[in-house]
Write a protein that holds these residues in place. Structure first.
Motif, PDB file in Angstrom:
ATOM      1  N   GLY A 187      45.655  29.077  66.998  1.00  0.00           N
ATOM      2  CA  GLY A 187      47.001  29.404  67.444  1.00  0.00           C
ATOM      3  C   GLY A 187      46.941  30.481  68.506  1.00  0.00           C
ATOM      4  N   ALA A 226      54.805  29.287  65.606  1.00  0.00           N
ATOM      5  CA  ALA A 226      54.837  28.417  64.443  1.00  0.00           C
ATOM      6  C   ALA A 226      55.640  29.015  63.291  1.00  0.00           C
ATOM      7  CB  ALA A 226      53.418  28.098  63.991  1.00  0.00           C
ATOM      8  N   LYS A 275      46.896  37.131  68.335  1.00  0.00           N
ATOM      9  CA  LYS A 275      45.716  36.472  68.881  1.00  0.00           C
ATOM     10  C   LYS A 275      45.498  36.663  70.367  1.00  0.00           C
ATOM     11  CE  LYS A 275      46.308  33.637  64.956  1.00  0.00           C
ATOM     12  NZ  LYS A 275      46.800  32.389  64.376  1.00  0.00           N
ATOM     13  N   ASN A 304      46.451  28.589  60.991  1.00  0.00           N
ATOM     14  CA  ASN A 304      46.591  30.048  60.827  1.00  0.00           C
ATOM     15  C   ASN A 304      45.574  30.568  59.816  1.00  0.00           C
ATOM     16  OD1 ASN A 304      48.617  30.412  62.658  1.00  0.00           O
ATOM     17  ND2 ASN A 304      50.278  30.447  61.147  1.00  0.00           N
ATOM     18  N   GLU A 340      49.984  23.714  61.362  1.00  0.00           N
ATOM     19  CA  GLU A 340      50.142  25.096  61.822  1.00  0.00           C
ATOM     20  C   GLU A 340      49.656  26.090  60.778  1.00  0.00           C
ATOM     21  OE1 GLU A 340      50.874  26.087  64.805  1.00  0.00           O
ATOM     22  OE2 GLU A 340      51.378  24.113  65.616  1.00  0.00           O
TER      23      GLU A 340
HETATM   24 MG    MG Z   1      49.584  29.713  64.357  1.00  0.00          MG
END
Ligand code: MG
Ligand code: ADP
Length: 610
Positions: free
Chosen positions: A95, A100, A81, A35, A31
């Protein structure tokens, strides 16, 4: 009666969500690295302690966060996002769920340093078990630096459920391989307990594959490239001879994201049909580009399964592209390639049964080490060097075949022997899982199976040493192990020689080591067993100073990895062993000078039965 339904506090909700997203240290690594990639980083450093149990530190040179965003980032469903449901159908970032960081902060101690490039000053946040402990302005480098400490400190059941450090580290390395392959232009470094595991520079795909899986794979890579309106496929597949008995070098990526796709895996397998060594899986690194609107990556919480529209048509294209690539490299000679570049695409069918992909048979009890050892007398790279021995040996049988015909076991397997069957027509019987018996012109030949295999392996190792072309097979899951101080010292003294034989073993300090690669001619699934018996053998054989160190290591390694007494061999394995033995320069003696074979003269039988 009073109402009993309550909303769960956020910290509890986050912990529950964490159970889904964060299963083990590798999930945190995945994760946070994703990112960093979404943040536009070109350089990502991963620093671990105790396979991530104690510390997972991920730092990047990406865009960084403002102080408000840094705080917001830990809220559930906080994401930069996607903004609307429509965005879900055009996802280009790794992601998008915004779960997360909230999940990680719920089950660990998290420190974040982050600074945007155009800002003078950055932000520090410390969150533990979803509670913000501290937030303040700080001086720090551009980008983001996460420290995740004491994972699962407040979820003892989870913590207990973690496997050994070596297993957890394998999972992490596995994730890093997937991400590093998907992003060859990004530099990665992976450090575990202060020992570097990967230092990856800016690469193209081929270089990245080699950086991760070892130089030996380079000459085995066949490029694949197909460009259609539905899908673009590029990447590499491995030559059939590079195929392995265990999974490890099979990768699909779609739009820059790793995915698992058993159905497409079968398309690749079918393209290789009939040209693979038995029970092996070819390597592949295949990158698909499709319209993001035509895939659904949202069906699995950890997002490695992807649903495609027109799955059947894509299946056909994968199969055809792989076949075409194999054909171009003369691996499949019998294909007509006139269609190259304009692959005929049948109308997509809803029903996969039309395609009838081969089913994969998996035997959970199958131990590749056992069989491979039997087979691996030479491995695919082995070339018989000394024809004369073979001819010499052939004489043993002259005018003899006809007499023994009656003894031929009528076995179906004989039909399947792919091997150049130069001694077919001779009879071999394995006796007591220790000897191989064969009637020859002058009597009964008795071969010691273990010594025979030692001789074969020894000559192979010596050939490797002489050619300085190391055939090393990279381990997907590097094995870490610890030794007692003296064994560690002994191993350290042999590392150089082992390296020239194809072992890539790194000293981690504190008497622990990591096996990253093993000689291509040995089965690679139990390298620890081999190292352990190698050390035993080195200790128990008196050191002969005149014997060159390399030769001694080669001999010990041959002894340590040869088939043992008690292994029963299939007819084709016996044939292969015999072929390879008589292709050796010294078939009569094991590397330690013991007799490999003898012939009991016919007179002796006559005497016995007088
Ligand atoms: Mg993420
Ligand atoms: P997601 O990645 O699904 O958006 P996360 O919980 O992983 O959700 O992250 C939340 C948000 O935090 C991201 O959308 C992003 O804006 C920000 N963020 C996380 N990590 C970084 C990073 N390394 N650099 C910059 N921003 C980051």
């Amino acid at each position: 009666m009073s109402d009993i339904i309550q909303l769960l506090p956020d910290s509890v909700a986050n912990q529950i969500a964490a159970g889904e997203v964060i299963q083990r240290p590798a999930s945190v690594v995945k994760e946070l690295v994703e990112n960093a990639i979404d943040a536009g980083a070109t350089q990502i450093k991963i620093n671990l302690k105790d396979a991530g149990r104690t510390l997972i530190q991920i730092s990047d040179n990406g865009c960084g966060m403002s102080d408000t965003d840094a705080r917001m980032a830990f809220e559930r469903h906080a994401t930069s996002k996607i903004k609307s449901a429509n965005d879900l159908f055009a996802i280009r970032t790794m992601g998008f769920r915004g779960e997360a960081l909230a999940s990680i902060a719920a089950i660990a101690d998290v420190e974040l340093h982050t600074k945007q490039h155009d800002q003078e000053i950055g932000t520090f946040i410390h969150i533990s078990g979803s509670k913000v402990q501290k937030q303040e302005a700080t001086a720090c480098a551009n980008g983001t630096n996460f420290l995740v400490k004491n994972l699962f400190f407040n979820v003892p059941a989870r913590r207990k459920f973690l496997k050994s450090n070596s297993t957890e580290l394998k999972h992490i390395i596995n994730e890093i391989q997937r991400i590093a392959l998907a992003n060859p232009e990004i530099c990665f470094s992976l450090i575990h307990n202060q020992q570097p595991i990967y230092e990856l520079g800016q690469d193209n795909i081929r270089k990245r594959v080699v950086a991760l899986f070892g130089k030996n794979i380079n000459q085995n890579l066949i490029p694949v490239e197909t460009d259609t309106s539905l899908i673009k496929i590029k990447g590499y597949i491995g030559q059939p001879k590079h195929a392995r008995k265990t999974f490890g070098e099979q990768f699909f990526f779609v739009n820059g994201r790793y995915m698992k796709h058993p159905f497409f895996h079968r398309a690749v397998m079918q393209a290789y049909e009939k040209i693979l060594p038995p029970e092996t899986i070819p390597s592949y690194f295949l990158y698909f580009e499709v319209d993001p609107g035509n895939i659904d990556i949202n069906i699995h919480p950890t997002k490695t399964e992807v649903k495609f529209e027109s799955e059947s048509a894509i299946w056909q294209m994968i199969q055809a592209s792989v076949r075409e690539a194999l054909g171009k490299f003369n691996v499949v000679p019998s294909i007509d390639f006139d269609q190259a570049g304009s692959i005929e695409i049948p109308m997509p069918k809803r029903d996969h049964s039309e395609i009838q992909p081969p089913s994969i048979k998996i035997d959970p009890t199958y131990n590749p080490f056992e069989t491979e050892k039997k087979y691996s007398g030479g491995g695919s790279s082995y070339q018989p060097q000394e024809k004369s021995q073979v001819e010499h040996w052939e004489k043993l049988y002259q005018d003899f075949e006809k007499e023994t015909e009656i003894l031929q076991p009528k076995q179906e397997e004989n039909l399947e022997i792919e091997h150049s069957d130069q001694f077919s027509g001779k009879t071999f019987i394995q006796f007591k899982s220790k000897y191989i018996l064969s009637p020859v012109k002058s009597g009964l030949m008795v071969i010691d199976q273990k010594r025979a295999h030692e001789r074969i392996l020894f000559e192979n190792f010596m050939a490797v040493l002489a050619s300085s072309e190391v055939a090393s097979q990279q381990q997907l899951f590097p094995h870490t192990f610890e030794l007692g101080a003296d064994d560690a010292e002994l191993l350290r003294s042999m590392l150089e020689d082992l390296k020239s034989l194809g072992f890539d073993i790194r000293d981690f300090g504190n008497n622990s080591f990591i096996i990253n690669g093993t000689p291509g001619m040995l089965d690679s699934s139990s390298p620890l067993e081999i190292i352990e018996s190698l050390l035993e053998d080195m200790k128990s054989t008196a050191s002969n100073l005149k014997e060159k160190a390399k030769e001694k290591v080669a001999a010990s390694l041959a002894r340590a990895s040869a088939i043992s007494y008690g292994s029963s061999l299939k007819p084709e394995e016996i044939n292969q062993l015999i072929d390879q033995l008589f292709a050796c320069t010294e078939p009569n003696f094991s590397p330690s000078g013991k007799q490999v074979l003898t012939i009991m003269p016919i007179e002796q039988f006559e005497k016995l039965l007088r």
